[in-house]
Design a protein around this motif. Sequence first.
Motif, PDB file in Angstrom:
ATOM      1  N   LEU A 149       0.813  -1.217   0.000  1.00 20.85           N
ATOM      2  CA  LEU A 149       0.000   0.000   0.000  1.00 20.85           C
ATOM      3  C   LEU A 149       0.846   1.267   0.000  1.00 20.85           C
ATOM      4  N   GLY A 150       2.151   1.112   0.206  1.00 18.34           N
ATOM      5  CA  GLY A 150       3.021   2.285   0.261  1.00 18.34           C
ATOM      6  C   GLY A 150       2.920   3.053   1.567  1.00 18.34           C
ATOM      7  N   TRP A 151       2.527   2.363   2.637  1.00 18.75           N
ATOM      8  CA  TRP A 151       2.330   3.020   3.928  1.00 18.75           C
ATOM      9  C   TRP A 151       3.502   2.845   4.882  1.00 18.75           C
ATOM     10  N   VAL A 152       4.528   2.096   4.485  1.00 17.84           N
ATOM     11  CA  VAL A 152       5.675   1.912   5.378  1.00 17.84           C
ATOM     12  C   VAL A 152       6.341   3.266   5.630  1.00 17.84           C
ATOM     13  N   ASP A 153       6.719   3.487   6.866  1.00 18.94           N
ATOM     14  CA  ASP A 153       7.325   4.743   7.309  1.00 18.94           C
ATOM     15  C   ASP A 153       6.343   5.912   7.249  1.00 18.94           C
ATOM     16  N   THR A 154       5.081   5.621   7.553  1.00 17.32           N
ATOM     17  CA  THR A 154       4.056   6.660   7.698  1.00 17.32           C
ATOM     18  C   THR A 154       3.241   6.361   8.951  1.00 17.32           C
ATOM     19  N   TYR A 155       2.484   7.357   9.395  1.00 16.57           N
ATOM     20  CA  TYR A 155       1.624   7.146  10.559  1.00 16.57           C
ATOM     21  C   TYR A 155       0.579   6.063  10.306  1.00 16.57           C
ATOM     22  N   LEU A 156       0.113   5.950   9.068  1.00 19.20           N
ATOM     23  CA  LEU A 156      -0.940   4.987   8.744  1.00 19.20           C
ATOM     24  C   LEU A 156      -0.505   3.556   9.028  1.00 19.20           C
ATOM     25  N   GLY A 226       6.514   1.079  21.689  1.00 21.26           N
ATOM     26  CA  GLY A 226       7.906   1.459  21.492  1.00 21.26           C
ATOM     27  C   GLY A 226       8.283   1.468  20.026  1.00 21.26           C
ATOM     28  N   ALA A 227       9.442   0.883  19.703  1.00 23.51           N
ATOM     29  CA  ALA A 227       9.912   0.847  18.322  1.00 23.51           C
ATOM     30  C   ALA A 227       9.002  -0.041  17.475  1.00 23.51           C
ATOM     31  N   SER A 228       8.839   0.329  16.221  1.00 22.60           N
ATOM     32  CA  SER A 228       7.999  -0.419  15.296  1.00 22.60           C
ATOM     33  C   SER A 228       8.767  -0.676  14.011  1.00 22.60           C
ATOM     34  N   ILE A 229       8.594  -1.875  13.444  1.00 17.19           N
ATOM     35  CA  ILE A 229       9.284  -2.199  12.195  1.00 17.19           C
ATOM     36  C   ILE A 229       8.701  -1.406  11.028  1.00 17.19           C
ATOM     37  N   PHE A 230       7.524  -0.823  11.215  1.00 22.71           N
ATOM     38  CA  PHE A 230       6.896  -0.051  10.145  1.00 22.71           C
ATOM     39  C   PHE A 230       7.446   1.374  10.053  1.00 22.71           C
ATOM     40  N   ILE A 231       8.147   1.821  11.095  1.00 24.27           N
ATOM     41  CA  ILE A 231       8.641   3.200  11.151  1.00 24.27           C
ATOM     42  C   ILE A 231      10.158   3.181  11.206  1.00 24.27           C
ATOM     43  N   GLN A 232      10.792   3.798  10.217  1.00 26.63           N
ATOM     44  CA  GLN A 232      12.248   3.917  10.219  1.00 26.63           C
ATOM     45  C   GLN A 232      12.723   5.356  10.476  1.00 26.63           C
ATOM     46  N   SER A 233      11.942   6.334  10.082  1.00 27.76           N
ATOM     47  CA  SER A 233      12.335   7.734  10.248  1.00 27.76           C
ATOM     48  C   SER A 233      12.306   8.131  11.714  1.00 27.76           C
ATOM     49  N   GLU A 234      13.362   8.774  12.169  1.00 27.54           N
ATOM     50  CA  GLU A 234      13.433   9.206  13.567  1.00 27.54           C
ATOM     51  C   GLU A 234      12.337  10.219  13.887  1.00 27.54           C
ATOM     52  N   GLN A 235      11.954  11.027  12.901  1.00 25.67           N
ATOM     53  CA  GLN A 235      10.951  12.076  13.120  1.00 25.67           C
ATOM     54  C   GLN A 235       9.546  11.506  13.356  1.00 25.67           C
ATOM     55  N   LEU A 236       9.334  10.221  13.070  1.00 27.39           N
ATOM     56  CA  LEU A 236       8.006   9.619  13.218  1.00 27.39           C
ATOM     57  C   LEU A 236       7.913   8.680  14.420  1.00 27.39           C
ATOM     58  N   LYS A 237       8.990   8.538  15.166  1.00 25.30           N
ATOM     59  CA  LYS A 237       8.997   7.585  16.272  1.00 25.30           C
ATOM     60  C   LYS A 237       8.345   8.176  17.522  1.00 25.30           C
ATOM     61  N   THR A 238       8.061   7.302  18.481  1.00 28.29           N
ATOM     62  CA  THR A 238       7.215   7.671  19.610  1.00 28.29           C
ATOM     63  C   THR A 238       8.022   8.047  20.853  1.00 28.29           C
ATOM     64  N   PHE A 239       7.301   8.584  21.822  1.00 29.46           N
ATOM     65  CA  PHE A 239       7.898   9.004  23.084  1.00 29.46           C
ATOM     66  C   PHE A 239       8.495   7.817  23.836  1.00 29.46           C
ATOM     67  N   SER A 240       7.814   6.680  23.805  1.00 30.52           N
ATOM     68  CA  SER A 240       8.320   5.493  24.491  1.00 30.52           C
ATOM     69  C   SER A 240       9.645   5.037  23.886  1.00 30.52           C
ATOM     70  N   TYR A 241       9.753   5.120  22.566  1.00 30.61           N
ATOM     71  CA  TYR A 241      11.014   4.771  21.907  1.00 30.61           C
ATOM     72  C   TYR A 241      12.134   5.722  22.359  1.00 30.61           C
ATOM     73  N   ALA A 242      11.835   7.017  22.420  1.00 28.84           N
ATOM     74  CA  ALA A 242      12.838   7.995  22.839  1.00 28.84           C
ATOM     75  C   ALA A 242      13.294   7.748  24.270  1.00 28.84           C
TER      76      ALA A 242
END
Length: 290
Positions: A149-156, A226-242
Amino acid sequence: MAKLRIKKGTHALNRSLGGDIAINTILIIFGAFMFIPMFYAIIQSLKPLDELWVFPPRFFVINPTMKNYGDLFRLMSTSWVPFSRYIFNTVLISVFGTFGNLMLASLSAYALKKVKFPGSKALFAIITYALMFNATVTTITNFLTMSALGWVDTYLAVMVPAMCTPLGLYLMGQFIDSTIPDSVIESSRLDGAGEFKTYWYIAMPMVKPAWLTLIIFSFQGLWNMGASIFIQSEQLKTFSYAIGQILAGGIVRAGAGAASTVIMMVVPITVFVISQANIIETMASSGMKD
């Protein structure tokens, strides 16, 4: 002990003063045990570093300090991605994921239980069987789907799977089936209300405890993600990951880690307390007979 009081030909079961005291005492004891982990987390966040590593651990703090919180915010400010961005990502994913889960689960459950279309029972049975599969089992399948779907590395990529949980649909479906009589739905239809109007103005208020419970489960899971395999960009990661990245710094950051634990649990506990009060109030006042 309970005593039987007779009044004008009726029998009323009334607890004695001793029974009330015993029940309240038991509830206070269990409540204290439930509060102990939260209390200990707060105490840990106020301990200086030398007290954090005392053995055996002390339940109380000798020299309380707010330095751990200061260290946490200082470490946040040194991140090359603004920490406000991590918080924004977490709030966005938690709010929209929870709202989508609530709407999709309640709409689907209403259709499966009250519209009665062909195959609805079989479809609900499949959803029930889906509860047996752990989220880890479906990770590869979800990743292939998101990639197509082209949604990898997006909020979706994070929010859409969170909106489609079998637990939410099962919870809403069982509650709608057991709480809302078919006669109420039929009366609404006879009065000229459409299906969505019946769902929104009749069904949803009657199953308020169910969707408040779903909000608690969904929000808590997304907030602590926390970390998700769907999100690679640092700007899209969550507070728990940080927070996890901060804790990876070793024992010198133990104080900041203790402070971050308190910050992470404040929001879910607040949501739970507010929702719990509404659940109790609704269950006490929303009884309905067919």
